[in-house]
Design a protein around this motif. Structure first.
Motif, PDB file in Angstrom:
ATOM      1  N   ALA A 176      13.526 -12.189  -1.566  1.00  0.00           N
ATOM      2  CA  ALA A 176      12.483 -12.386  -2.065  1.00  0.00           C
ATOM      3  C   ALA A 176      11.678 -11.585  -2.301  1.00  0.00           C
ATOM      4  N   VAL A 177      11.189 -11.414  -3.589  1.00  0.00           N
ATOM      5  CA  VAL A 177       9.907 -10.279  -3.655  1.00  0.00           C
ATOM      6  C   VAL A 177       8.796 -10.204  -4.299  1.00  0.00           C
TER       7      VAL A 177
ATOM      8  N   VAL B 219      17.551  -4.504  -3.496  1.00  0.00           N
ATOM      9  CA  VAL B 219      17.413  -5.124  -2.392  1.00  0.00           C
ATOM     10  C   VAL B 219      18.404  -6.798  -2.852  1.00  0.00           C
ATOM     11  N   LYS B 220      18.187  -6.740  -3.793  1.00  0.00           N
ATOM     12  CA  LYS B 220      19.066  -7.316  -4.810  1.00  0.00           C
ATOM     13  C   LYS B 220      18.712  -8.915  -4.642  1.00  0.00           C
ATOM     14  N   ALA B 221      17.285  -9.368  -4.507  1.00  0.00           N
ATOM     15  CA  ALA B 221      16.661 -10.441  -4.403  1.00  0.00           C
ATOM     16  C   ALA B 221      16.940 -11.256  -5.498  1.00  0.00           C
TER      17      ALA B 221
ATOM     18  N   VAL C  90      12.770 -14.106 -12.190  1.00  0.00           N
ATOM     19  CA  VAL C  90      14.289 -14.354 -12.070  1.00  0.00           C
ATOM     20  C   VAL C  90      15.326 -12.991 -13.057  1.00  0.00           C
ATOM     21  N   PRO C  91      15.934 -12.896 -12.084  1.00  0.00           N
ATOM     22  CA  PRO C  91      17.197 -11.913 -12.784  1.00  0.00           C
ATOM     23  C   PRO C  91      17.878 -12.062 -13.104  1.00  0.00           C
ATOM     24  N   ASP C  92      18.698 -13.453 -12.286  1.00  0.00           N
ATOM     25  CA  ASP C  92      19.654 -13.646 -13.418  1.00  0.00           C
ATOM     26  C   ASP C  92      19.692 -14.381 -14.632  1.00  0.00           C
ATOM     27  N   LEU C  93      18.398 -14.583 -15.394  1.00  0.00           N
ATOM     28  CA  LEU C  93      18.429 -13.859 -16.787  1.00  0.00           C
ATOM     29  C   LEU C  93      18.057 -13.024 -17.774  1.00  0.00           C
TER      30      LEU C  93
ATOM     31  N   VAL D  72       9.889  -4.665 -10.039  1.00  0.00           N
ATOM     32  CA  VAL D  72      11.152  -4.626 -10.388  1.00  0.00           C
ATOM     33  C   VAL D  72      12.054  -4.059  -9.718  1.00  0.00           C
ATOM     34  N   ARG D  73      11.924  -2.619  -9.492  1.00  0.00           N
ATOM     35  CA  ARG D  73      11.934  -1.824  -8.793  1.00  0.00           C
ATOM     36  C   ARG D  73      12.853  -2.612  -7.372  1.00  0.00           C
TER      37      ARG D  73
END
Length: 458
Positions: free
Chosen positions: A287-288, A325-327, A339-342, A319-320
């Protein structure tokens, strides 16, 4: 009058002299530079444009869309929309970029351009710096001839498409939400949240929805920043109507805050904490948040056995780091949930869907959920300095005063203490140092902020 041009775009108060307020001349110059940037990247000729409901929005939209067309770019106009809705639309139609016309939480006399790349994300610092230099140089290329003018189209389906994508997320649980039979009060702040939030709640199965400031005319009923001093109507309304929850967003719907059933604030800093608690419980991963966000997210990650990372302040920096880190979740302590899945952008709508899913599956009240998280309090101060003076020299005073503490120089100076932290960074718009502190009590946080202020002054 105020005009601020930076690597993230242009914003200011409407009217006045060119270069001193946000005027048609300034808008045309900045849009022309953005159009040249888009054309130089050869990623296409379509730009998605949309706006919040503020009074100047239609005027600004006409200037922006006309300028883009004059530069030879096609415009897909979403009209009244939310920032996250437009961010999801850009990649969906394979556009070359996007512009959201909104000054976010600023009062009604302000407006701004939020500039997006082909992924629907804010442009990075390198691209923003190049764009700003192009504006400042005044070196503009010729506009398109009559045969090369861009085309104009409208689209009124973007919000429904955005909601479809939210509802398709496996973590969103509309059946569980519908079973709760909640009554929810929404502060639409006379902008696009008055349209988008109730539409989402209905899709989630909420039947009892009370909307304050429901007309999207842009004459905000109160200061639109979702802080406690601006939310008395919502807080008292939740108690008066025996609502289970209050929801408030900013005018472009990328910041999110909740009011508990007793009228107390859940806390903007804890919006991300609660959503992260839910996501990490079903989708483990990093998480970031940024350096000025609450330590509560770090504590939560430790509870879940996951890594926590802090980025420099600013959505583009969060975002970067999330990408690096593939958060699985990230955001900012101002109620911004990513939410990166969105998509990689702050999105109050997906934040609402996930928060309500979490609350429904826990089967508890908002106040009870808030009590499960660590309690921290924040304080803020600021110190003016001579523009000819190097702010780094002032920060070194703080560094020396806290020589034994953990220090981070990535974005100003962040100092971590055992039960508190302080973060001091230079403002991007004026010669001041902003001081942020957090501790286990407000008195401790305020005392630490004052101590930092005195060290910087002397």
């Amino acid at each position: 009058m105020t005009l601020i041009a930076s690597i993230s775009g242009i914003r200011g108060t409407i009217g006045g002299q060119p270069g001193e307020g946000l005027t048609p001349v300034d808008l045309v110059k900045f849009c022309t530079a953005y159009a040249e940037y888009i054309l130089s990247n050869n990623r296409g000729r379509c730009i998605v444009v949309g706006r919040d409901a503020r009074v100047s929005g239609e005027m600004v939209s006409r200037l922006v869309t006309g300028t883009l067309m004059a530069c030879g770019l096609d415009v897909l106009d979403l009209g009244l929309t939310t920032t996250p809705t437009l961010e999801t639309k850009v990649p969906r139609v394979h556009a070359a970029g996007g512009i959201v016309l909104t000054a976010s939480h600023n009062p009604g006399e302000w407006n701004a351009l939020k500039l997006l790349d082909h992924q629907g994300c804010f442009m990075g610092s390198e691209e923003g710096t190049a764009l700003l230099k192009r504006v400042q140089s005044g070196d503009m290329k010729a506009y398109a001839s009559v045969d090369e003018l861009g085309q104009y189209k409208t689209d009124d389906q973007a919000l429904e498409e955005h909601l479809d994508e939210i509802m398709a997320l496996p973590a969103v649980q509309p059946e569980a939400i519908a079973r709760m039979g909640w009554r929810i009060m929404v502060d639409g702040i006379n902008s696009t949240g008055a349209l988008a939030v109730p539409a989402l709640l209905r899709r989630l199965g909420v039947q009892q929805i009370d909307v304050l400031n429901a007309e999207p005319h842009g004459r905000f009923a109160h200061n639109p920043e979702p802080l406690r001093e601006h939310l008395e109507e919502l807080c008292s309304g939740v108690v008066r109507q025996s609502a289970d929850l209050g929801i408030v967003v900013d005018p472009d719907v990328d910041r999110l805050a909740f009011v508990c059933e007793d009228g107390s604030l859940f806390g903007e800093e804890y919006t991300l904490v609660a959503v992260a608690d839910y996501i990490l419980g079903i989708h483990p991963g990093p998480a970031v948040s940024n350096l000025s966000s609450s330590r509560a997210l770090r504590d939560l990650c430790q509870r879940h056995g996951q890594e926590y990372y802090a980025s420099a302040v600013g959505e583009v920096n969060v975002v970067r780091t999330m990408r690096q880190v593939k958060a699985v979740i990230g955001g900012e302590g101002n109620g911004g949930v990513i939410v990166p899945d969105l998509h990689y952008g702050r999105d109050a709508l997906v934040g609402i869907a996930l928060f309500l899913s979490h609350l429904a599956l826990r089967g508890c009240s908002a106040k009870s959920l808030r009590d499960t998280y660590p309690t921290y309090e924040m304080a803020k101060e600021k110190v003016s300095f001579d523009p000819n003076q190097r702010p780094e020299a002032l920060l070194q005073r703080l560094s020396d005063a806290f020589a034994d503490a953990q220090q981070n120089w990535e974005d100003g100076l962040k100092i971590d203490l055992e039960n508190a932290w302080l973060h001091v960074r230079k403002s991007n718009t004026e010669p001041i140092l902003r001081i942020y502190t957090e501790a286990t009590s407000l008195e401790e946080a305020q005392a630490l902020a004052e101590k930092a202020r005195q060290i910087l002054l002397h």
